[in-house]
Design a protein around this motif. Sequence first.
Motif, PDB file in Angstrom:
ATOM      1  N   SER A  65       0.821  -1.211   0.000  1.00  0.00           N
ATOM      2  CA  SER A  65       0.000   0.000   0.000  1.00  0.00           C
ATOM      3  C   SER A  65       0.857   1.265   0.000  1.00  0.00           C
ATOM      4  O   SER A  65       0.475   2.273  -0.598  1.00  0.00           O
ATOM      5  CB  SER A  65      -0.955   0.004   1.194  1.00  0.00           C
ATOM      6  N   ASP A  66       2.043   1.246   0.634  1.00  0.00           N
ATOM      7  CA  ASP A  66       2.944   2.402   0.614  1.00  0.00           C
ATOM      8  C   ASP A  66       3.431   2.674  -0.806  1.00  0.00           C
ATOM      9  O   ASP A  66       3.520   3.824  -1.234  1.00  0.00           O
ATOM     10  CB  ASP A  66       4.152   2.174   1.526  1.00  0.00           C
ATOM     11  N   ILE A  67       3.743   1.612  -1.536  1.00  0.00           N
ATOM     12  CA  ILE A  67       4.210   1.759  -2.920  1.00  0.00           C
ATOM     13  C   ILE A  67       3.063   2.263  -3.796  1.00  0.00           C
ATOM     14  O   ILE A  67       3.241   3.182  -4.595  1.00  0.00           O
ATOM     15  CB  ILE A  67       4.778   0.428  -3.432  1.00  0.00           C
ATOM     16  N   GLU A  68       1.883   1.684  -3.646  1.00  0.00           N
ATOM     17  CA  GLU A  68       0.724   2.118  -4.430  1.00  0.00           C
ATOM     18  C   GLU A  68       0.416   3.595  -4.182  1.00  0.00           C
ATOM     19  O   GLU A  68       0.163   4.346  -5.127  1.00  0.00           O
ATOM     20  CB  GLU A  68      -0.493   1.266  -4.083  1.00  0.00           C
ATOM     21  N   ASN A  69       0.448   4.019  -2.919  1.00  0.00           N
ATOM     22  CA  ASN A  69       0.145   5.407  -2.587  1.00  0.00           C
ATOM     23  C   ASN A  69       1.199   6.365  -3.125  1.00  0.00           C
ATOM     24  O   ASN A  69       0.875   7.463  -3.584  1.00  0.00           O
ATOM     25  CB  ASN A  69       0.005   5.571  -1.075  1.00  0.00           C
ATOM     26  N   ARG A  70       2.462   5.951  -3.103  1.00  0.00           N
ATOM     27  CA  ARG A  70       3.537   6.799  -3.622  1.00  0.00           C
ATOM     28  C   ARG A  70       3.386   6.993  -5.131  1.00  0.00           C
ATOM     29  O   ARG A  70       3.581   8.091  -5.646  1.00  0.00           O
ATOM     30  CB  ARG A  70       4.884   6.168  -3.281  1.00  0.00           C
ATOM     31  N   VAL A  71       3.016   5.941  -5.843  1.00  0.00           N
ATOM     32  CA  VAL A  71       2.818   6.044  -7.287  1.00  0.00           C
ATOM     33  C   VAL A  71       1.583   6.895  -7.588  1.00  0.00           C
ATOM     34  O   VAL A  71       1.584   7.671  -8.548  1.00  0.00           O
ATOM     35  CB  VAL A  71       2.722   4.637  -7.931  1.00  0.00           C
ATOM     36  N   LYS A  72       0.543   6.801  -6.768  1.00  0.00           N
ATOM     37  CA  LYS A  72      -0.656   7.637  -6.960  1.00  0.00           C
ATOM     38  C   LYS A  72      -0.325   9.115  -6.837  1.00  0.00           C
ATOM     39  O   LYS A  72      -0.917   9.947  -7.525  1.00  0.00           O
ATOM     40  CB  LYS A  72      -1.735   7.267  -5.931  1.00  0.00           C
ATOM     41  N   LEU A  73       0.628   9.458  -5.955  1.00  0.00           N
ATOM     42  CA  LEU A  73       1.033  10.856  -5.807  1.00  0.00           C
ATOM     43  C   LEU A  73       1.624  11.415  -7.105  1.00  0.00           C
ATOM     44  O   LEU A  73       1.522  12.608  -7.375  1.00  0.00           O
ATOM     45  CB  LEU A  73       2.053  11.000  -4.676  1.00  0.00           C
ATOM     46  N   VAL A  74       2.240  10.549  -7.898  1.00  0.00           N
ATOM     47  CA  VAL A  74       2.813  10.960  -9.184  1.00  0.00           C
ATOM     48  C   VAL A  74       1.711  11.070 -10.244  1.00  0.00           C
ATOM     49  O   VAL A  74       1.886  11.713 -11.266  1.00  0.00           O
ATOM     50  CB  VAL A  74       3.914   9.957  -9.615  1.00  0.00           C
ATOM     51  N   GLY A  75       0.567  10.420 -10.004  1.00  0.00           N
ATOM     52  CA  GLY A  75      -0.559  10.516 -10.931  1.00  0.00           C
ATOM     53  C   GLY A  75      -0.849   9.239 -11.697  1.00  0.00           C
ATOM     54  O   GLY A  75      -1.567   9.271 -12.696  1.00  0.00           O
ATOM     55  N   PHE A  76      -0.299   8.114 -11.241  1.00  0.00           N
ATOM     56  CA  PHE A  76      -0.494   6.837 -11.931  1.00  0.00           C
ATOM     57  C   PHE A  76      -0.896   5.758 -10.930  1.00  0.00           C
ATOM     58  O   PHE A  76      -1.038   6.029  -9.746  1.00  0.00           O
ATOM     59  CB  PHE A  76       0.793   6.440 -12.673  1.00  0.00           C
ATOM     60  N   HIS A  77      -1.081   4.559 -11.431  1.00  0.00           N
ATOM     61  CA  HIS A  77      -1.456   3.432 -10.588  1.00  0.00           C
ATOM     62  C   HIS A  77      -0.359   2.372 -10.628  1.00  0.00           C
ATOM     63  O   HIS A  77       0.344   2.233 -11.626  1.00  0.00           O
ATOM     64  CB  HIS A  77      -2.772   2.799 -11.052  1.00  0.00           C
ATOM     65  N   ALA A  78      -0.255   1.612  -9.542  1.00  0.00           N
ATOM     66  CA  ALA A  78       0.661   0.472  -9.459  1.00  0.00           C
ATOM     67  C   ALA A  78      -0.155  -0.731  -9.004  1.00  0.00           C
ATOM     68  O   ALA A  78      -0.797  -0.685  -7.959  1.00  0.00           O
ATOM     69  CB  ALA A  78       1.790   0.749  -8.474  1.00  0.00           C
TER      70      ALA A  78
END
Length: 86
Positions: A65-78
Amino acid sequence: MSVLTDNVIPGNHGKIFGTNAIEDIDLIEIKSSLLELDGIKEVVLNTGIFPREFTVHTSKMIPISDIENRVKLVGFHAIPKDLFEL
């Protein structure tokens, strides 16, 4: 839900994620953002396939979830891939 499915475990295998980012500049921005997280030692981009993938290698257990949230901050999904290839 288990430790293996909810976290990236340290080791040489890493965890593969799919992403909706297409452009190389966007993938580099995702990589830079992820490397700021404590415990992530390497992010390997795979631009030879579609959808694009990246592999995260860690030095300690990191929640997915930390990785997913960090990628969402950039504007994309993981989206994490399965544990092992079938």
